[in-house]
Design a protein around this motif. Structure first.
Motif, PDB file in Angstrom:
ATOM      1  N   ALA A   1       0.844  -1.212   0.000  1.00  0.00           N
ATOM      2  CA  ALA A   1       0.000   0.000   0.000  1.00  0.00           C
ATOM      3  C   ALA A   1       0.872   1.252   0.000  1.00  0.00           C
ATOM      4  CB  ALA A   1      -0.934  -0.010   1.204  1.00  0.00           C
ATOM      5  N   TYR A   2       1.918   1.252   0.807  1.00  0.00           N
ATOM      6  CA  TYR A   2       2.847   2.388   0.812  1.00  0.00           C
ATOM      7  C   TYR A   2       3.495   2.566  -0.554  1.00  0.00           C
ATOM      8  CZ  TYR A   2       2.693   2.960   5.922  1.00  0.00           C
ATOM      9  OH  TYR A   2       2.299   3.207   7.203  1.00  0.00           O
ATOM     10  N   ASN A   3       3.837   1.465  -1.204  1.00  0.00           N
ATOM     11  CA  ASN A   3       4.523   1.519  -2.499  1.00  0.00           C
ATOM     12  C   ASN A   3       3.684   2.159  -3.600  1.00  0.00           C
ATOM     13  OD1 ASN A   3       6.860   0.415  -1.497  1.00  0.00           O
ATOM     14  ND2 ASN A   3       6.350  -1.675  -2.112  1.00  0.00           N
ATOM     15  N   PHE A   4       2.359   2.008  -3.551  1.00  0.00           N
ATOM     16  CA  PHE A   4       1.551   2.667  -4.579  1.00  0.00           C
ATOM     17  C   PHE A   4       1.041   4.036  -4.127  1.00  0.00           C
ATOM     18  CE2 PHE A   4      -2.039   0.166  -2.760  1.00  0.00           C
ATOM     19  CZ  PHE A   4      -2.987   1.165  -2.620  1.00  0.00           C
ATOM     20  N   GLY A   5       1.554   4.533  -3.009  1.00  0.00           N
ATOM     21  CA  GLY A   5       1.245   5.891  -2.588  1.00  0.00           C
ATOM     22  C   GLY A   5      -0.046   6.062  -1.807  1.00  0.00           C
TER      23      GLY A   5
ATOM     24  N   ASP B   1      -0.563   9.180   0.329  1.00  0.00           N
ATOM     25  CA  ASP B   1      -0.917  10.423  -0.364  1.00  0.00           C
ATOM     26  C   ASP B   1      -2.431  10.569  -0.470  1.00  0.00           C
ATOM     27  OD1 ASP B   1       1.769  11.071  -0.685  1.00  0.00           O
ATOM     28  OD2 ASP B   1       1.877  10.107  -2.654  1.00  0.00           O
ATOM     29  N   TYR B   2      -3.099   9.481  -0.755  1.00  0.00           N
ATOM     30  CA  TYR B   2      -4.562   9.515  -0.820  1.00  0.00           C
ATOM     31  C   TYR B   2      -5.146   9.843   0.556  1.00  0.00           C
ATOM     32  CZ  TYR B   2      -4.246   7.231  -5.392  1.00  0.00           C
ATOM     33  OH  TYR B   2      -3.970   6.930  -6.698  1.00  0.00           O
ATOM     34  N   LEU B   3      -4.583   9.252   1.610  1.00  0.00           N
ATOM     35  CA  LEU B   3      -5.067   9.507   2.972  1.00  0.00           C
ATOM     36  C   LEU B   3      -4.907  10.969   3.366  1.00  0.00           C
ATOM     37  CD1 LEU B   3      -3.808   6.467   5.068  1.00  0.00           C
ATOM     38  CD2 LEU B   3      -6.137   6.961   4.340  1.00  0.00           C
ATOM     39  N   ASN B   4      -3.876  11.595   2.866  1.00  0.00           N
ATOM     40  CA  ASN B   4      -3.618  12.993   3.211  1.00  0.00           C
ATOM     41  C   ASN B   4      -4.384  13.976   2.344  1.00  0.00           C
ATOM     42  OD1 ASN B   4      -1.834  12.373   5.311  1.00  0.00           O
ATOM     43  ND2 ASN B   4      -0.158  12.082   3.870  1.00  0.00           N
ATOM     44  N   SER B   5      -5.176  13.477   1.410  1.00  0.00           N
ATOM     45  CA  SER B   5      -5.987  14.357   0.578  1.00  0.00           C
ATOM     46  C   SER B   5      -7.285  14.702   1.316  1.00  0.00           C
ATOM     47  CB  SER B   5      -6.311  13.681  -0.762  1.00  0.00           C
ATOM     48  OG  SER B   5      -7.345  12.729  -0.599  1.00  0.00           O
ATOM     49  N   THR B   6      -8.048  15.582   0.740  1.00  0.00           N
ATOM     50  CA  THR B   6      -9.351  15.952   1.328  1.00  0.00           C
ATOM     51  C   THR B   6     -10.493  15.312   0.552  1.00  0.00           C
ATOM     52  OG1 THR B   6      -9.460  17.935  -0.052  1.00  0.00           O
ATOM     53  CG2 THR B   6      -8.462  18.158   2.154  1.00  0.00           C
ATOM     54  N   HIS B   7     -10.172  14.346  -0.285  1.00  0.00           N
ATOM     55  CA  HIS B   7     -11.175  13.728  -1.147  1.00  0.00           C
ATOM     56  C   HIS B   7     -11.838  12.529  -0.468  1.00  0.00           C
ATOM     57  CE1 HIS B   7      -9.757  16.338  -4.268  1.00  0.00           C
ATOM     58  NE2 HIS B   7      -8.528  15.844  -4.171  1.00  0.00           N
ATOM     59  N   TRP B   8     -12.925  12.054  -1.084  1.00  0.00           N
ATOM     60  CA  TRP B   8     -13.610  10.865  -0.621  1.00  0.00           C
ATOM     61  C   TRP B   8     -12.730   9.649  -0.851  1.00  0.00           C
ATOM     62  CZ3 TRP B   8     -18.266  10.544   1.833  1.00  0.00           C
ATOM     63  CH2 TRP B   8     -19.057  11.699   1.842  1.00  0.00           C
ATOM     64  N   LEU B   9     -12.670   8.763   0.136  1.00  0.00           N
ATOM     65  CA  LEU B   9     -11.973   7.487   0.016  1.00  0.00           C
ATOM     66  C   LEU B   9     -12.957   6.384   0.371  1.00  0.00           C
ATOM     67  CD1 LEU B   9      -8.682   8.318   1.970  1.00  0.00           C
ATOM     68  CD2 LEU B   9      -9.122   8.614  -0.464  1.00  0.00           C
ATOM     69  N   ILE B  10     -13.198   5.493  -0.569  1.00  0.00           N
ATOM     70  CA  ILE B  10     -14.057   4.339  -0.322  1.00  0.00           C
ATOM     71  C   ILE B  10     -13.183   3.112  -0.528  1.00  0.00           C
ATOM     72  CG2 ILE B  10     -16.157   3.125  -0.954  1.00  0.00           C
ATOM     73  CD1 ILE B  10     -17.212   5.776  -2.118  1.00  0.00           C
ATOM     74  N   ILE B  11     -13.013   2.320   0.528  1.00  0.00           N
ATOM     75  CA  ILE B  11     -12.008   1.263   0.520  1.00  0.00           C
ATOM     76  C   ILE B  11     -12.651  -0.096   0.795  1.00  0.00           C
ATOM     77  CG2 ILE B  11      -9.832   0.482   1.527  1.00  0.00           C
ATOM     78  CD1 ILE B  11      -9.548   3.499   2.496  1.00  0.00           C
ATOM     79  N   GLU B  12     -12.611  -0.963  -0.227  1.00  0.00           N
ATOM     80  CA  GLU B  12     -13.039  -2.345  -0.059  1.00  0.00           C
ATOM     81  C   GLU B  12     -11.846  -3.163   0.424  1.00  0.00           C
ATOM     82  OE1 GLU B  12     -15.408  -4.125  -3.234  1.00  0.00           O
ATOM     83  OE2 GLU B  12     -15.493  -2.156  -4.207  1.00  0.00           O
TER      84      GLU B  12
END
Length: 134
Positions: free
Chosen positions: A85-89, A92-103
């Motif tokens: 997960a760290y390798n694909f960044g 960076d997604y976690l630090n954004s202000t956007h919606w994250l939907i994680i299966e």
């Protein structure tokens, strides 16, 4: 929130879910075939995106556009460990202000800290589904 529903009631359930969220990160739990991606399709539509939703099983993440925002839809089923997960960044997604939907978020739970919504889906014997928001 704990709701028992049929698939034809999903749009109503999603509207209820959205009003009960405490942030823009949604972790989706449930067995294979329970309807996680179907729920994501309804969520993306209810949030206002006109993009076509598909499972990101092989791409790991799909991006959907909103008028003033984005939705990142992750399928971490194929991720073997947190380093991947760290390798694909993922951070960076976690630090954004956007919606994250994680299966399939089990492997990355330890690095998600703020305003997380856990949604647990299960399939009942009578072909209804149960959604629990924690």
């Amino acid at each position: 929130m704990n709701v028992n529903y049929r698939l034809n009631e999903l749009d109503t359930v999603v509207e209820q879910l959205i009003t009960n969220l405490n942030g823009k990160t949604i972790l989706l739990y449930g067995e294979m075939g329970v309807g996680k991606t179907t729920l994501v399709k309804a969520l993306v539509k209810a949030l206002g995106s006109k993009d076509e939703v598909s499972s990101p099983t092989y791409s790991i993440v799909n991006e959907y556009e909103l008028i003033n925002d984005k939705i990142y839809h992750f399928d971490l089923y194929r991720i073997k460990d947190i380093d991947e997960a760290y390798n694909f960044g993922f951070e960076d997604y976690l630090n954004s202000t956007h919606w994250l939907i994680i299966e399939w978020p089990e492997l990355i739970e330890e690095i998600i800290t703020d305003d997380v919504n856990s949604v647990i889906l299960s399939l009942n014997d009578n072909n209804t589904r149960n959604l629990i928001l924690k």
